[in-house]
Design a protein around this motif. Structure first.
Motif, PDB file in Angstrom:
ATOM      1  N   MET A 168      41.066  52.751  32.957  1.00 21.79           N
ATOM      2  CA  MET A 168      41.000  52.135  33.860  1.00 21.79           C
ATOM      3  C   MET A 168      42.746  51.375  34.396  1.00 21.79           C
ATOM      4  SD  MET A 168      38.297  49.351  36.571  1.00 21.79           S
ATOM      5  CE  MET A 168      37.086  49.349  34.931  1.00 21.79           C
ATOM      6  N   ASN A 169      43.300  51.736  35.080  1.00 25.53           N
ATOM      7  CA  ASN A 169      44.231  51.020  35.244  1.00 25.53           C
ATOM      8  C   ASN A 169      44.700  49.486  35.715  1.00 25.53           C
ATOM      9  OD1 ASN A 169      44.739  51.483  38.309  1.00 25.53           O
ATOM     10  ND2 ASN A 169      45.612  53.056  38.426  1.00 25.53           N
ATOM     11  N   SER A 170      45.584  49.024  35.983  1.00 27.01           N
ATOM     12  CA  SER A 170      45.479  47.977  36.384  1.00 27.01           C
ATOM     13  C   SER A 170      45.530  47.081  37.258  1.00 27.01           C
ATOM     14  CB  SER A 170      47.439  46.963  35.862  1.00 27.01           C
ATOM     15  OG  SER A 170      47.720  46.897  34.767  1.00 27.01           O
ATOM     16  N   LYS A 171      45.314  48.293  38.851  1.00 28.72           N
ATOM     17  CA  LYS A 171      45.995  48.194  39.369  1.00 28.72           C
ATOM     18  C   LYS A 171      43.387  47.567  40.155  1.00 28.72           C
ATOM     19  CE  LYS A 171      46.409  49.318  44.449  1.00 28.72           C
ATOM     20  NZ  LYS A 171      45.894  50.091  45.484  1.00 28.72           N
ATOM     21  N   GLN A 172      43.262  48.549  39.294  1.00 27.33           N
ATOM     22  CA  GLN A 172      41.399  49.233  39.274  1.00 27.33           C
ATOM     23  C   GLN A 172      41.126  47.748  38.486  1.00 27.33           C
ATOM     24  OE1 GLN A 172      41.995  52.972  37.766  1.00 27.33           O
ATOM     25  NE2 GLN A 172      41.359  54.016  39.735  1.00 27.33           N
ATOM     26  N   LEU A 173      42.196  47.859  37.115  1.00 28.34           N
ATOM     27  CA  LEU A 173      41.760  46.206  36.498  1.00 28.34           C
ATOM     28  C   LEU A 173      41.520  44.894  37.323  1.00 28.34           C
ATOM     29  CD1 LEU A 173      42.520  47.136  32.910  1.00 28.34           C
ATOM     30  CD2 LEU A 173      40.373  47.095  33.658  1.00 28.34           C
ATOM     31  N   PHE A 174      42.476  45.053  38.107  1.00 22.17           N
ATOM     32  CA  PHE A 174      42.508  43.662  39.006  1.00 22.17           C
ATOM     33  C   PHE A 174      41.293  43.475  39.524  1.00 22.17           C
ATOM     34  CE2 PHE A 174      44.790  40.738  41.968  1.00 22.17           C
ATOM     35  CZ  PHE A 174      44.858  40.039  41.551  1.00 22.17           C
ATOM     36  N   GLU A 175      41.180  44.374  40.625  1.00 19.39           N
ATOM     37  CA  GLU A 175      39.830  44.775  41.776  1.00 19.39           C
ATOM     38  C   GLU A 175      38.342  44.360  40.921  1.00 19.39           C
ATOM     39  OE1 GLU A 175      39.636  45.360  44.855  1.00 19.39           O
ATOM     40  OE2 GLU A 175      42.538  45.050  44.144  1.00 19.39           O
ATOM     41  N   GLU A 176      38.770  45.008  39.431  1.00 18.60           N
ATOM     42  CA  GLU A 176      37.436  44.706  39.210  1.00 18.60           C
ATOM     43  C   GLU A 176      37.038  43.281  38.738  1.00 18.60           C
ATOM     44  OE1 GLU A 176      34.609  46.740  38.801  1.00 18.60           O
ATOM     45  OE2 GLU A 176      33.530  46.416  37.218  1.00 18.60           O
ATOM     46  N   SER A 177      38.179  42.730  37.838  1.00 17.95           N
ATOM     47  CA  SER A 177      38.473  41.182  37.445  1.00 17.95           C
ATOM     48  C   SER A 177      38.061  40.741  38.232  1.00 17.95           C
ATOM     49  CB  SER A 177      39.484  41.388  36.754  1.00 17.95           C
ATOM     50  OG  SER A 177      40.249  39.850  36.223  1.00 17.95           O
ATOM     51  N   LYS A 178      38.528  40.807  39.804  1.00 19.83           N
ATOM     52  CA  LYS A 178      38.170  39.544  41.041  1.00 19.83           C
ATOM     53  C   LYS A 178      36.582  39.141  40.771  1.00 19.83           C
ATOM     54  CE  LYS A 178      41.416  41.439  43.762  1.00 19.83           C
ATOM     55  NZ  LYS A 178      41.993  41.409  44.902  1.00 19.83           N
ATOM     56  N   LYS A 179      36.161  40.125  40.430  1.00 17.02           N
ATOM     57  CA  LYS A 179      34.983  40.036  41.144  1.00 17.02           C
ATOM     58  C   LYS A 179      34.117  38.913  39.868  1.00 17.02           C
ATOM     59  CE  LYS A 179      34.413  44.821  42.204  1.00 17.02           C
ATOM     60  NZ  LYS A 179      33.835  46.590  41.656  1.00 17.02           N
ATOM     61  N   PHE A 180      34.772  39.150  38.556  1.00 20.69           N
ATOM     62  CA  PHE A 180      33.602  38.324  37.443  1.00 20.69           C
ATOM     63  C   PHE A 180      34.691  37.177  37.203  1.00 20.69           C
ATOM     64  CE2 PHE A 180      32.644  42.990  37.909  1.00 20.69           C
ATOM     65  CZ  PHE A 180      31.151  42.152  37.611  1.00 20.69           C
ATOM     66  N   LEU A 181      36.036  37.284  37.427  1.00 17.65           N
ATOM     67  CA  LEU A 181      37.137  35.863  37.286  1.00 17.65           C
ATOM     68  C   LEU A 181      37.606  35.278  38.285  1.00 17.65           C
ATOM     69  CD1 LEU A 181      39.370  37.548  34.385  1.00 17.65           C
ATOM     70  CD2 LEU A 181      36.785  36.353  34.157  1.00 17.65           C
ATOM     71  N   PRO A 182      37.342  34.049  38.324  1.00 13.37           N
ATOM     72  CA  PRO A 182      38.181  33.250  39.809  1.00 13.37           C
ATOM     73  C   PRO A 182      39.964  34.168  40.085  1.00 13.37           C
ATOM     74  CG  PRO A 182      37.358  31.546  38.410  1.00 13.37           C
ATOM     75  CD  PRO A 182      37.175  33.262  38.057  1.00 13.37           C
TER      76      PRO A 182
END
Ligand SMILES: *Cc1c(COP(=O)(O)O)cnc(C)c1O
Length: 420
Positions: free
Chosen positions: A1-15
């Motif tokens: 995953m690139n940073s943009k995709q990781l951020f989308e994913e990350s927002k689901k699990f980290l505030p």
């Protein structure tokens, strides 16, 4: 995953997609892959010359070979014991030998914990409850110090969830203003336990103390039975072996450390004069404790780091910082831009304002929209500075002439854009 995709994913699990608010770079942060020397590389394959340096700790650059090798050796011997180690004594001795006010050390896990406990200790020592803090100063994320607003009066909390009953005891005044200090001490006769100060403000950009201001604080605190606490979480081991107190030749009663002390691992410390330090449990009754206090990995990294921070290191860093700031000033002069280049030793920031910055209100006159343009241009060209006008930039041992030339050229480009 690139940073943009990781951020989308990350927002689901980290505030907010991150673990600390400052990391929420817009529109999305780049995700780190690795770091070495002066360079930070992201998962998208970009490499940046890094002036953020994890917000201060990486004074030797990333992945310093000595630190890596010592930590590797320690790791296989265990990473937490719940009993003391000889290395804790070794690092404590090193701190005591370098830091003028330090007689003893309590190792904790972060700068936040260090200031929290130092304030408790000062209150216990003086049997008084109020503390003085400077507007715009950051001392970590605990309730007593999450106060910026208000002036000359008790401050209101900066965050929901912090009781006003707590911050009522935190008095706020502007930095570098002697009259305000005198006034607030007179108004609160015999109820002020401590003044806590970043000797160089490093969390609203960079604001040095005016000539004589720290000396003045030392004098007035002694006259009024107030504990003087230097929060050297940034300046400690960065601007001199003994930190700001050595650099400015003013000795406080208590000091807090963090960032550099752990050599890139989580650590903080409270140090100071023996009569204070012996009040800490179990030697005294002021409670302080932590499962990971004196963690062998952090202690090992701290030792391996401090061993490399000799006098030569500091004189090199001082001249590197000075030349770099001169380079920036030349660019600004060349473009007729009346901005402020603030800095001490290897710390610096450019304030996009024509006002000389001596306190929080001055800092706030900076043009944050223009700063965003500056930040984004630098990032696009491969230079990472903290994303906010109100943070401070750092040099490391690993920033070489090539890095600095390249960076100055990119700053030149950014300033051209700001001007147009
Ligand atoms: C970073 C910082 C802290 C907090 O340290 P943490 O390790 O992030 O808890 C406290 N004081 C100052 C001056 C700091 O810069």
């Amino acid at each position: 995953m690139n940073s943009k995709q990781l951020f989308e994913e990350s927002k689901k699990f980290l505030p907010g997609g991150v673990d600390s608010p400052v990391r929420a770079i817009k529109p999305y942060p780049f995700f780190a892959e690795k770091a070495e020397g002066s360079k930070l590389t992201d998962v998208d394959g970009n490499s940046y010359i890094d002036y953020c340096l994890a917000y201060g700790p990486m004074v030797l650059g990333h992945s310093n070979p000595e630190v890596v090798s010592e930590v590797e050796k320690q790791l296989v011997k265990g990473s937490a014991y719940g009993v003391p180690t000889e290395k804790e004594i070794e690092l404590a001795k090193m701190v005591v030998n370098r830091v003028p006010c330090a007689d003893m050390v309590r190792f904790v896990n972060s700068g936040t914990e260090a200031t929290m406990s130092a304030i408790r200790l000062a209150r216990a020592a003086k049997s008084k409850n109020k503390i003085i803090k400077f507007e715009g100063a950051y001392h970590g994320a605990h309730d007593n110090v999450l106060v910026k607003s208000g002036s000359g009066a008790a401050g209101l909390p900066d965050s929901p969830g912090v009781p006003e009953e707590t911050t009522r005891n935190t008095l706020l005044i502007p930095f570098n203003n002697e009259e305000s200090v005198i006034e607030i001490i007179n108004k609160n006769k015999d109820s002020i336990a401590a003044i806590i100060i970043e000797p160089i403000m490093g969390n609203v950009g960079l604001i040095p103390p005016k000539n004589g201001f720290l000396e003045f604080l030392r004098k007035i605190t002694l006259e009024n039975d107030i504990t003087l606490i230097f929060d050297e979480v940034i300046t400690g081991f960065r601007i001199a072996q003994g930190g700001a107190q050595e650099y400015f030749k003013v000795t406080p009663d208590l000091v807090t450390f963090g960032k550099i002390l752990g050599g890139g691992f989580p650590m903080g410390a409270i140090t100071g004069k023996k009569e204070y330090m012996e009040m800490i449990a179990p030697s005294g009754s002021v409670y302080q404790a932590g499962t990971f206090n004196g963690n062998p990995i952090s202690i090992t990294a701290g030792l391996a780091t401090l061993k490399q921070l000799d006098q030569q290191f500091y004189s090199d860093m001082n001249s590197k910082g000075k030349n770099f700031r001169e380079g920036i000033r030349n660019i600004l002069e060349d473009k007729n831009l009346n901005y402020q280049v603030a800095g001490v030793s290897s710390m610096f920031q450019i304030y996009l304002t024509d006002k000389t910055v001596w306190n929080y209100d001055d800092a706030k006159t900076a043009d944050t929209d223009k700063f965003e343009t500056y930040f984004k241009t630098l990032l696009k060209e491969g230079v990472f500075v903290p994303p906010s006008q109100f943070e401070c930039c750092f040099l490391s041992k690993m920033h070489d002439a090539e890095d600095i030339d390249k960076t100055l050229n990119i700053i030149d480009t950014a300033m051209k854009q700001i001007k147009d």
